[in-house]
Structures are given as structure tokens and as C-alpha cells.
Motif scaffolding. Structure first.
Motif, PDB file in Angstrom:
ATOM      1  N   SER A 131       0.823  -1.209   0.000  1.00 25.61           N
ATOM      2  CA  SER A 131       0.000   0.000   0.000  1.00 25.61           C
ATOM      3  C   SER A 131       0.854   1.254   0.000  1.00 25.61           C
ATOM      4  N   LEU A 132       1.914   1.247   0.781  1.00 23.57           N
ATOM      5  CA  LEU A 132       2.815   2.397   0.780  1.00 23.57           C
ATOM      6  C   LEU A 132       3.485   2.550  -0.584  1.00 23.57           C
ATOM      7  N   LEU A 133       3.921   1.442  -1.159  1.00 20.94           N
ATOM      8  CA  LEU A 133       4.553   1.490  -2.473  1.00 20.94           C
ATOM      9  C   LEU A 133       3.567   1.967  -3.537  1.00 20.94           C
ATOM     10  N   VAL A 138       1.640   5.556  -7.583  1.00 22.06           N
ATOM     11  CA  VAL A 138       0.404   6.003  -8.230  1.00 22.06           C
ATOM     12  C   VAL A 138      -0.049   7.383  -7.763  1.00 22.06           C
ATOM     13  N   ASP A 139       0.102   7.669  -6.475  1.00 23.28           N
ATOM     14  CA  ASP A 139      -0.459   8.901  -5.920  1.00 23.28           C
ATOM     15  C   ASP A 139       0.574   9.951  -5.519  1.00 23.28           C
ATOM     16  N   GLY A 140       1.850   9.680  -5.728  1.00 22.44           N
ATOM     17  CA  GLY A 140       2.868  10.661  -5.367  1.00 22.44           C
ATOM     18  C   GLY A 140       3.099  10.804  -3.875  1.00 22.44           C
ATOM     19  N   VAL A 151       8.511   3.633   6.364  1.00 23.38           N
ATOM     20  CA  VAL A 151       9.430   2.647   5.783  1.00 23.38           C
ATOM     21  C   VAL A 151       9.824   1.608   6.827  1.00 23.38           C
ATOM     22  N   LEU A 152      10.124   2.041   8.031  1.00 24.62           N
ATOM     23  CA  LEU A 152      10.481   1.105   9.101  1.00 24.62           C
ATOM     24  C   LEU A 152       9.316   0.169   9.400  1.00 24.62           C
TER      25      LEU A 152
END
Length: 111
Positions: free
Chosen positions: A74-76, A81-83, A91-92
Motif C-alpha cells: 500500500s505504501l509502495l 500512483v499517488d505521489g 518505511v520502518l
């Protein structure tokens, strides 16, 4: 080869589920309409099917591990896609989730 197949299935499942949820989000929140929402529902159905193809037979284990994949994916997705720009804590957290996935799915177990 089983681990590689499992990882590929997790990636395909993530694309289907996250993409499906994003399509529904676009249909509702961005007023893009029923076609976007319908495509999202189809993608979510594909996710449900792909999850059944995992080599492990335990539904609970697969879904628990997929939860970690979903967090990182989801973060990726947001970045691509959404900037979205995750901070170090995002990230951690995603890294911790992926370590959990590896432990749940690929730790040695007695047969």
C-alpha cells in the motif's frame, strides 16, 4: 522454487487487492463512477482467488502474512500512483511487516 512462487503470488495478490481498493476509492471519492467501482470489485475478486493458490494450506497463515505484504504494498502503491512520500517511520513499519511475513511464511517447520 516454492518460495519464489509464493512471493510472486503475494505480489499479484497485492496488485489485485490494492488496485481494486484504489479503483473503488476513485469511483466513490473522486466521482469517477460505477465502471471504476465495478472494476475494483472484479480486482478484489481476483485477489481472493489468487490467495488460494499459495502453496501453504493454512488460510490463517496466508492471510496473516498477506497483511504484512498489504502494508508494504500500500505504501509502495501510494508512492508510484499517488505521489505519496513515506517518512522513515512508514518505511520502518513496512520493513517490520515484511520481516513478519518472512517469519510466518518461510520459517522452517517440522513436517
Amino acid at each position: 522454487m516454492t518460495v519464489v512462487r509464493s512471493i510472486v503470488l503475494f505480489v499479484v495478490a497485492a496488485l489485485a487487492e490494492i488496485g481494486g481498493a484504489w479503483l473503488i476509492w476513485q469511483g466513490v471519492r473522486e466521482h469517477r463512477g460505477l465502471l471504476w467501482m465495478g472494476a475494483g470489485v472484479v480486482a478484489l475478486g481476483i485477489y481472493g482467488f489468487v490467495a488460494t493458490l499459495q502453496p501453504d494450506a493454512s488460510f490463517g497463515r496466508i492471510l496473516a502474512a498477506y497483511g504484512g505484504v498489504f502494508v508494504a504494498g500500500s505504501l509502495l502503491w501510494g508512492v508510484v500512483v499517488d505521489g505519496f512520500r513515506p517518512d522513515r517511520w512508514d518505511v520502518l513499519g513496512a520493513a517490520v511487516c515484511l520481516v513478519g511475513v518472512a517469519i510466518i511464511m518461510y520459517a522452517p517447520r517440522p513436517d
